[in-house]
Enzyme design. Structure first.
Site, short mmCIF file in Angstrom:
data_model
loop_
_atom_site.label_atom_id
_atom_site.label_comp_id
_atom_site.label_asym_id
_atom_site.label_seq_id
_atom_site.Cartn_x
_atom_site.Cartn_y
_atom_site.Cartn_z
CB ALA A 85 -0.93 0.31 0.96
N GLY A 119 0.87 -5.13 1.75
CA GLY A 119 -0.95 -4.47 0.55
C GLY A 119 -0.72 -4.90 -1.14
CD GLU A 172 -2.51 -7.49 3.50
OE1 GLU A 172 -2.09 -6.24 3.03
OE2 GLU A 172 -3.12 -7.53 4.09
CD GLU A 198 1.81 -5.52 6.25
OE1 GLU A 198 2.43 -6.25 6.18
OE2 GLU A 198 0.93 -5.77 5.01
N1 CO8 Z 1 4.54 3.15 -0.46
C1 CO8 Z 1 5.27 4.17 -1.04
N2 CO8 Z 1 6.18 4.70 -1.99
C2 CO8 Z 1 6.72 3.45 -2.12
C3 CO8 Z 1 6.42 2.18 -1.60
C4 CO8 Z 1 5.48 1.82 -0.61
N3 CO8 Z 1 4.86 1.07 -0.22
N4 CO8 Z 1 7.33 1.17 -1.70
C5 CO8 Z 1 8.78 2.02 -2.56
N5 CO8 Z 1 8.33 3.44 -2.45
C6 CO8 Z 1 8.89 4.60 -3.52
C7 CO8 Z 1 9.98 4.93 -2.62
O1 CO8 Z 1 9.77 5.42 -1.59
C8 CO8 Z 1 10.80 4.97 -3.60
O2 CO8 Z 1 10.15 6.38 -3.87
P1 CO8 Z 1 11.17 7.99 -4.42
O3 CO8 Z 1 12.15 7.67 -5.41
O4 CO8 Z 1 10.89 9.32 -4.52
O5 CO8 Z 1 12.05 7.90 -3.14
C9 CO8 Z 1 10.78 4.40 -4.60
O6 CO8 Z 1 9.48 3.36 -4.85
C10 CO8 Z 1 11.69 3.61 -5.46
O7 CO8 Z 1 11.73 2.38 -4.08
P2 CO8 Z 1 13.52 2.66 -3.38
O8 CO8 Z 1 14.13 3.40 -3.47
O9 CO8 Z 1 13.13 2.05 -1.36
O10 CO8 Z 1 13.90 1.46 -4.28
P3 CO8 Z 1 15.17 -0.13 -3.42
O11 CO8 Z 1 15.18 -0.54 -4.87
O12 CO8 Z 1 15.96 0.44 -2.94
O13 CO8 Z 1 13.74 -0.89 -2.23
C11 CO8 Z 1 12.06 -1.90 -1.27
C12 CO8 Z 1 12.79 -1.59 -2.80
C13 CO8 Z 1 13.00 -3.26 0.01
C14 CO8 Z 1 10.08 -2.51 -1.45
C15 CO8 Z 1 11.66 -0.47 -1.00
O14 CO8 Z 1 11.10 0.28 -1.75
C16 CO8 Z 1 10.39 -0.95 0.39
O15 CO8 Z 1 10.73 -1.66 1.32
N6 CO8 Z 1 9.51 -0.39 0.35
C17 CO8 Z 1 8.20 -0.39 1.55
C18 CO8 Z 1 7.49 -1.84 0.86
C19 CO8 Z 1 6.76 -2.15 2.23
O16 CO8 Z 1 7.10 -1.55 3.67
N7 CO8 Z 1 5.35 -2.92 1.81
C20 CO8 Z 1 4.65 -2.58 2.65
C21 CO8 Z 1 3.87 -1.46 2.95
S1 CO8 Z 1 2.63 -1.29 4.29
C22 CO8 Z 1 1.38 -2.10 3.98
O17 CO8 Z 1 1.25 -2.89 2.22
C23 CO8 Z 1 -0.40 -2.08 4.59
C24 CO8 Z 1 -1.10 -2.93 3.95
C25 CO8 Z 1 -2.39 -2.22 4.41
C26 CO8 Z 1 -3.35 -2.99 3.81
C27 CO8 Z 1 -3.51 -2.31 2.08
C28 CO8 Z 1 -3.93 -1.03 2.73
C29 CO8 Z 1 -4.25 0.21 1.22
#
Ligand code: CO8
Length: 259
Positions: free
Chosen positions: A65, A109, A112, A132
């Protein structure tokens, strides 16, 4: 037509939805989910489509998400606006089978969303997880329920409490993924070819088959078997049941009317 997704009809009877928000690794913001729901509903009501493939890019199915959208949300906003409730359309309304083709990140998400699909295929290196807990919250789109049913309480509890990821290979060996593929190209070929096989069957029977298998997740065994028998009986009222069984007896290829 869409900003965050693309749609296509790559094979006869097959609709494909590709999540396309590359700068945010397909993070599932609300407008993306709205577009996804619109596209899935369009394929579900299209007479020319029988099966759907849902995929992302080689790098990311979906990285979760949208954390930046969620960060400032208050409880009352989330509660009164039923935040994420619209995600469940995929599991409640769509009658045609959806195959998730997962490469790269499928986190939170994103994991999921893949688990909501009817068949999950992935690359061996796909990166699944429910991280999460590391954001100070818990899965919110069914992860704690579907992952636990898919892989058992012991593994699901460990993954959800630690926030550790698991690979596509593990997803395959634990039964989350029906098949795993060495490369992205092989993954897409596998998903499209399975979708095409499904699309070659009677649409009525395919939709009924999806319905009865999914009921097994909600009903006790006895109720599920009874439900299955009712649906089985009802298919004697379809043209395709007559066509399929007559074609077998006459050693001919069935020409479905999808009625
Ligand atoms: N949300 C928003 N932006 C994101 C997300 C995300 N989940 N994941 C990545 N991005 C963005 C980054 O902020 C970055 O943006 P910017 O260039 O503007 O800084 C861009 O995508 C590229 O990401 P990275 O530079 O971090 O890329 P890496 O290759 O270094 O890392 C990862 C990739 C490991 C996937 C890393 O981006 C990461 O850890 N992302 C977050 C993963 C995460 O925690 N996901 C769970 C989110 S919580 C959730 O899903 C709850 C679900 C609840 C139900 C649904 C509700 C709607």
């Amino acid at each position: 037509m869409y900003e965050y997704i693309e749609t296509s009809e790559p094979r006869p009877g097959v609709g494909q939805v590709t999540l396309n928000r590359p700068k945010a690794l397909n993070a599932l913001c609300t407008p993306l989910i709205t577009e996804l729901n619109t596209a899935l509903q369009a394929f579900d009501s299209s007479p020319s489509i029988s099966a759907i493939v849902l995929t992302g890019s080689e790098r990311a199915f979906a990285a979760g998400a949208d954390i930046k959208e969620m960060a400032p949300l208050t409880f009352s906003e989330a509660y009164t606006n039923s935040f994420i409730e619209s995600w469940s359309l995929l599991t409640t309304t769509i009658k045609k089978p959806i195959i998730a083709a997962v490469s790269g990140h499928a986190l939170g998400g994103g994991c999921e969303l893949a688990l909501m699909c009817d068949i999950l295929y992935c690359t061996e290196k796909a990166n699944f997880g429910q991280p999460e807990i590391k954001l100070g919250t818990v899965p919110g789109a069914g992860g704690s329920q579907r992952l636990t049913r898919a892989i058992g309480k012991a593994r699901a509890m460990e993954l959800i409490l630690t926030g550790k990821n698991f690979t596509g290979l593990e997803a395959g060996s634990w039964g989350v993924a029906a098949r795993t593929f060495p490369t992205y190209e092989e993954l897409m070929e596998g998903a499209l070819s399975t979708a095409e096989t499904i699309a070659g069957h009677s649409k009525v029977a395919v939709m009924a088959a999806k319905e009865v298998v999914n009921k097994s997740q909600d009903l006790a065994l006895r109720d599920g078997v009874e439900y299955e028998r009712r649906v089985f009986h009802s298919l004697f009222g379809s043209q395709d049941q007559k066509i399929g069984m007559t074609a077998f007896a006459e050693k001919k290829k069935a020409e479905w009317t999808h009625k």
